[in-house]
Design a protein around this motif. Structure first.
Motif, PDB file in Angstrom:
ATOM      1  N   SER A 174      47.062  32.718  28.623  1.00  0.00           N
ATOM      2  CA  SER A 174      47.404  33.987  28.106  1.00  0.00           C
ATOM      3  C   SER A 174      48.429  34.777  29.223  1.00  0.00           C
ATOM      4  CB  SER A 174      46.282  35.022  27.997  1.00  0.00           C
ATOM      5  OG  SER A 174      45.592  35.047  29.143  1.00  0.00           O
ATOM      6  N   GLY A 175      48.794  34.178  30.284  1.00  0.00           N
ATOM      7  CA  GLY A 175      49.388  34.537  31.034  1.00  0.00           C
ATOM      8  C   GLY A 175      49.149  34.364  32.591  1.00  0.00           C
ATOM      9  N   PRO A 176      49.725  35.277  33.533  1.00  0.00           N
ATOM     10  CA  PRO A 176      49.142  35.006  35.130  1.00  0.00           C
ATOM     11  C   PRO A 176      47.811  35.457  35.231  1.00  0.00           C
ATOM     12  CG  PRO A 176      50.837  36.583  34.799  1.00  0.00           C
ATOM     13  CD  PRO A 176      50.789  36.000  33.590  1.00  0.00           C
ATOM     14  N   VAL A 177      47.098  34.888  35.887  1.00  0.00           N
ATOM     15  CA  VAL A 177      45.795  35.600  36.420  1.00  0.00           C
ATOM     16  C   VAL A 177      45.828  36.625  37.258  1.00  0.00           C
ATOM     17  CG1 VAL A 177      43.269  35.045  37.432  1.00  0.00           C
ATOM     18  CG2 VAL A 177      44.748  33.165  36.036  1.00  0.00           C
ATOM     19  N   GLU A 178      45.105  37.683  36.730  1.00  0.00           N
ATOM     20  CA  GLU A 178      45.426  39.041  37.456  1.00  0.00           C
ATOM     21  C   GLU A 178      45.091  38.737  38.998  1.00  0.00           C
ATOM     22  OE1 GLU A 178      46.387  43.140  37.538  1.00  0.00           O
ATOM     23  OE2 GLU A 178      46.331  41.743  35.849  1.00  0.00           O
ATOM     24  N   GLY A 179      45.699  39.472  39.706  1.00  0.00           N
ATOM     25  CA  GLY A 179      45.689  39.444  41.309  1.00  0.00           C
ATOM     26  C   GLY A 179      46.185  37.930  41.859  1.00  0.00           C
ATOM     27  N   SER A 180      46.736  37.017  41.106  1.00  0.00           N
ATOM     28  CA  SER A 180      47.005  35.554  41.699  1.00  0.00           C
ATOM     29  C   SER A 180      48.602  35.597  42.019  1.00  0.00           C
ATOM     30  CB  SER A 180      46.780  34.709  40.501  1.00  0.00           C
ATOM     31  OG  SER A 180      47.677  34.542  39.489  1.00  0.00           O
ATOM     32  N   VAL A 181      49.541  36.602  41.656  1.00  0.00           N
ATOM     33  CA  VAL A 181      50.704  36.775  41.709  1.00  0.00           C
ATOM     34  C   VAL A 181      50.806  37.162  43.196  1.00  0.00           C
ATOM     35  CG1 VAL A 181      52.841  37.471  40.797  1.00  0.00           C
ATOM     36  CG2 VAL A 181      51.174  37.264  39.366  1.00  0.00           C
ATOM     37  N   LYS A 182      51.327  36.285  44.063  1.00  0.00           N
ATOM     38  CA  LYS A 182      51.437  36.539  45.328  1.00  0.00           C
ATOM     39  C   LYS A 182      53.003  36.277  45.960  1.00  0.00           C
ATOM     40  CE  LYS A 182      46.838  35.824  46.354  1.00  0.00           C
ATOM     41  NZ  LYS A 182      45.797  35.144  47.211  1.00  0.00           N
ATOM     42  N   LEU A 183      53.522  36.781  47.041  1.00  0.00           N
ATOM     43  CA  LEU A 183      54.662  36.804  47.678  1.00  0.00           C
ATOM     44  C   LEU A 183      54.321  36.692  49.151  1.00  0.00           C
ATOM     45  CD1 LEU A 183      57.685  36.476  47.783  1.00  0.00           C
ATOM     46  CD2 LEU A 183      57.972  38.745  47.951  1.00  0.00           C
ATOM     47  N   ASP A 184      54.463  35.463  49.704  1.00  0.00           N
ATOM     48  CA  ASP A 184      54.198  35.205  51.025  1.00  0.00           C
ATOM     49  C   ASP A 184      52.850  35.603  51.296  1.00  0.00           C
ATOM     50  OD1 ASP A 184      56.980  34.341  51.695  1.00  0.00           O
ATOM     51  OD2 ASP A 184      57.359  36.385  52.155  1.00  0.00           O
ATOM     52  N   GLY A 185      51.791  35.092  50.450  1.00  0.00           N
ATOM     53  CA  GLY A 185      50.414  34.996  50.683  1.00  0.00           C
ATOM     54  C   GLY A 185      49.988  36.614  50.038  1.00  0.00           C
ATOM     55  N   GLN A 186      50.591  37.592  49.869  1.00  0.00           N
ATOM     56  CA  GLN A 186      50.185  38.892  49.647  1.00  0.00           C
ATOM     57  C   GLN A 186      50.449  39.243  48.289  1.00  0.00           C
ATOM     58  OE1 GLN A 186      48.703  40.725  52.051  1.00  0.00           O
ATOM     59  NE2 GLN A 186      48.877  38.861  53.382  1.00  0.00           N
ATOM     60  N   PRO A 187      49.243  39.849  47.670  1.00  0.00           N
ATOM     61  CA  PRO A 187      49.612  40.224  46.221  1.00  0.00           C
ATOM     62  C   PRO A 187      50.628  41.145  45.741  1.00  0.00           C
ATOM     63  CG  PRO A 187      47.352  40.284  46.991  1.00  0.00           C
ATOM     64  CD  PRO A 187      48.223  40.324  48.089  1.00  0.00           C
ATOM     65  N   ILE A 188      51.502  40.703  44.768  1.00  0.00           N
ATOM     66  CA  ILE A 188      52.331  41.603  44.060  1.00  0.00           C
ATOM     67  C   ILE A 188      51.996  42.902  43.770  1.00  0.00           C
ATOM     68  CG2 ILE A 188      53.879  41.902  42.346  1.00  0.00           C
ATOM     69  CD1 ILE A 188      55.419  39.999  44.118  1.00  0.00           C
ATOM     70  N   ASP A 189      52.639  43.969  44.284  1.00  0.00           N
ATOM     71  CA  ASP A 189      52.143  45.237  43.964  1.00  0.00           C
ATOM     72  C   ASP A 189      52.862  45.800  42.567  1.00  0.00           C
ATOM     73  OD1 ASP A 189      51.771  48.116  43.671  1.00  0.00           O
ATOM     74  OD2 ASP A 189      52.376  48.579  45.821  1.00  0.00           O
TER      75      ASP A 189
END
Length: 616
Positions: free
Chosen positions: A540-555
């Motif tokens: 259904s899409g990206p898992v909530e909280g898994s989207v990260k940039l340089d190890g930090q969650p995307i805001d």
């Protein structure tokens, strides 16, 4: 410095007269209403044909992939139960020239015009020679006049002036993958190139003529040519340094009295700005169910579609002087033949013929020899497919073969090496080694840095990766593992240009969701991403909280500068989240970024596929 300049450009002073706009109108029919003073007897009326196209982008050879197709209809795929596009292979200058020759037969008064971006963002066969082959091809097919587009400024306005006037660049032999006058001295364009709203700051004059007057057997027509005022926003700063781009409406309207003083009342504006198209409402004949599908090439406006409200060309077309009889547009690469009424409410035709030589517009009209004007009610146009079922123009084939032989030293240049095959094969999550390489190359490219904003994430569409990099492939006899420029170009042959833009974290979540939902639900399209960006995909899409940039969650509330190609930035492959991005800035070609990265990252070894995890 250029040498052998053969023509002198007249300096054209810029008028500063603005005409107030009066009416707001919406697109509709494809012909125009009668104007006062028309000769109702028909005694003084003669037929005139205008053939037009736009956004050729140096496509000498027939474009490949989606760049060489247009939608002609739709049908239901029995395997998925979903509508799919019917397409036809179109384009290529050999076929365009033949179609134009055929269209002109039986027309004593015929002119061929264009609306910019004829060069720039071109395939290697033209780009390798500063687009001189494309101008020579356009000379051969009988182009009479064109406006400039934004891509004519890719190498700066001095180079554009050389393209118009002729002469050679002392650029060495193949320096920077380019070589001027490789076949012979370059003699320039046989057609007029117009830039009425582009002012050289130092002189206060236009860099090229503002208008051209063409007379065919007693019918005299004036052409005003210009690019979009926003050109500096989508071209590198160096390309437009020392120039001012004026308002399109004010510029064109100020030239109407200039043309009238020269006895010209029939006026056509050629402008490199365009409209956006709606989705087509298509009804399945078997079930009667209505679907939103990609618009067929002739859907807008003759097929019932209308230009999208808010399209950039609409306020321009609605406010151009009532004595301008027709508007030929470009830039958005869309096909349409529509009516946008002028400030007095009279119908006025506006056209665009897609891109890459896949279409041309045939417009037929009546010219009144007594009033010296176009009979607006007679103006009728249609977009015509440049199919590949006609005999190729032999002079164009000869030109292509000449430059194909000459391009070999550039095409065979070794960029670097790979230690193993770099393939398009995707992991269960959808990541590929070649996708990683291309995304990293886009992120590393400096051409999209804008106002100090450097992209931090790159996205690449998997459908734009057309071939693997195979270590054993040696088209020019190079050692195993070496990668040539030709091989790199084969991987990314579309000459898309890179675009940086600002997206919110929520936009990025929406983007990743669109990979597996909506129009991509049946066939998932997993975007390739750059190093440092990671996430877990689900059905259904990206898992909530898994989207990260340089190890930090995307805001989701924060903003991020991203880079992608212009195909995706425009919402291609149903990634509409890109269209919400702000402050877009257009950089160089994707293939150049890819080639440059290979040169600086060799020997290249494919890394583990760990940027995208999960399954979909």
């Amino acid at each position: 410095m250029p040498r052998n300049i053969r023509k002198l450009r007249p300096a054209v002073a810029v008028a500063a007269v603005a005409l107030a706009a009066a009416a707001v109108a919406t697109p509709g029919a494809t012909s125009a209403s009668a104007q006062p003073g028309a000769d109702r007897s028909g005694k003084h009326l003669v037929d005139v044909q205008l053939l037009s196209f736009n956004d050729f982008h140096g496509n000498l050879e027939a474009p490949s992939g989606s760049s060489g197709r247009l939608v002609t209809g739709h049908h239901i795929d029995p395997a998925t139960g979903k509508p799919v596009d019917d397409t036809v292979n179109v384009g290529g200058v050999e076929y365009l020239a033949s179609h134009l020759d055929k269209a002109r037969k039986g027309h004593d008064r015929s002119l061929t015009v264009a609306a910019g971006d004829l060069i720039g963002a071109s395939p290697l066969l033209s780009a390798a020679f500063h687009d001189e082959p494309s101008i020579e091809a356009l000379n051969k097919l009988g182009l009479d006049v064109t406006a400039v587009g934004n891509h004519e400024f890719d190498e700066g306005y001095k180079e554009l002036q050389r393209i118009a006037d002729g002469g050679c660049i002392d650029d060495g032999d193949g320096k920077d993958n380019q070589n001027s006058c490789a076949a012979h001295d370059y003699e320039g364009a046989d057609f007029d190139i117009l830039a009425s709203n582009v002012i050289e700051d130092a002189s206060g004059e236009t860099i090229l003529p503002s208008y051209a007057i063409k007379e065919v057997d007693g019918a005299k027509i004036g052409f005003i040519g210009m690019t979009l005022e926003a050109t500096p926003d989508i071209v590198t700063a160096e390309g437009v340094k020392g120039l001012t781009f004026k308002d399109e409406v004010e510029t064109a309207n100020a030239l109407v009295p200039v043309l009238k003083k020269k006895g010209v009342k029939a006026i056509v504006t050629l402008i490199h700005e365009g409209a956006n198209l709606p989705k087509e409402k298509w009804t399945d004949p078997a079930t009667g169910k209505v679907y939103d599908v990609n618009a067929s090439y002739d859907y807008t406006c003759s097929g019932g579609g209308e230009l999208v409200a808010g399209s950039p060309i609409l306020p321009i077309a609605q406010n151009l002087h009532p004595e301008i009889d027709m508007v030929v547009t470009g830039h958005t690469h869309n096909p349409y033949v529509c009516d946008v009424p002028d400030p007095e409410g009279k119908s006025r035709m506006i056209t665009s013929a897609s891109s890459f030589g896949r279409l041309y517009t045939e417009t037929n009209l009546k010219y009144n020899l007594k009033s010296r004007d176009i009979v607006r009610s007679s103006v009728k146009g249609s977009n015509m497919l440049v199919t590949r079922d006609v005999t190729r123009a032999p002079d164009q084939t000869e030109l292509i073969n000449t430059y194909k032989e000459l391009v070999e030293p550039i095409a065979s240049r070794v960029l670097g090496s790979i230690t193993a095959d770099v393939k398009r094969d995707q992991s269960p999550a959808g990541e590929s080694a070649l996708g990683d390489l291309i995304a990293d190359a886009q992120l590393a490219d400096q051409s999209t840095v804008h106002n100090g904003q450097t992209p931090v994430i790159a996205f690449m569409n998997p459908g734009g990766i057309r071939a693997d990099l195979t270590a054993a492939n040696s088209p020019y006899g190079e050692p195993v593992g070496d990668v040539t420029y030709d091989e790199a170009f084969t991987v990314q042959p579309f000459n898309n240009y890179l675009v940086s833009l600002t997206m919110t974290g929520q936009d990025i979540y929406d983007l990743l969701t669109q990979q597996v939902t909506g129009a991509n639900a049946a066939t998932h399209k997993i975007l390739q991403v750059s190093e440092g960006f990671s996430y877990e995909i689900s059905p259904s899409g990206p898992v909530e909280g898994s989207v990260k940039l340089d190890g930090q969650p995307i805001d989701k509330a924060a903003s991020y500068r991203v880079v992608t190609n212009n195909f995706l930035q425009g919402g291609g492959d149903a990634f509409e989240a890109f269209t919400k991005g702000t402050d877009p800035y257009y950089g160089g070609l994707d293939v150049d970024a890819f080639a440059n990265y290979l040169e600086t990252s060799s020997p290249y070894t494919p890394a583990a596929l760990d940027r995208i995890t999960g399954t979909h």
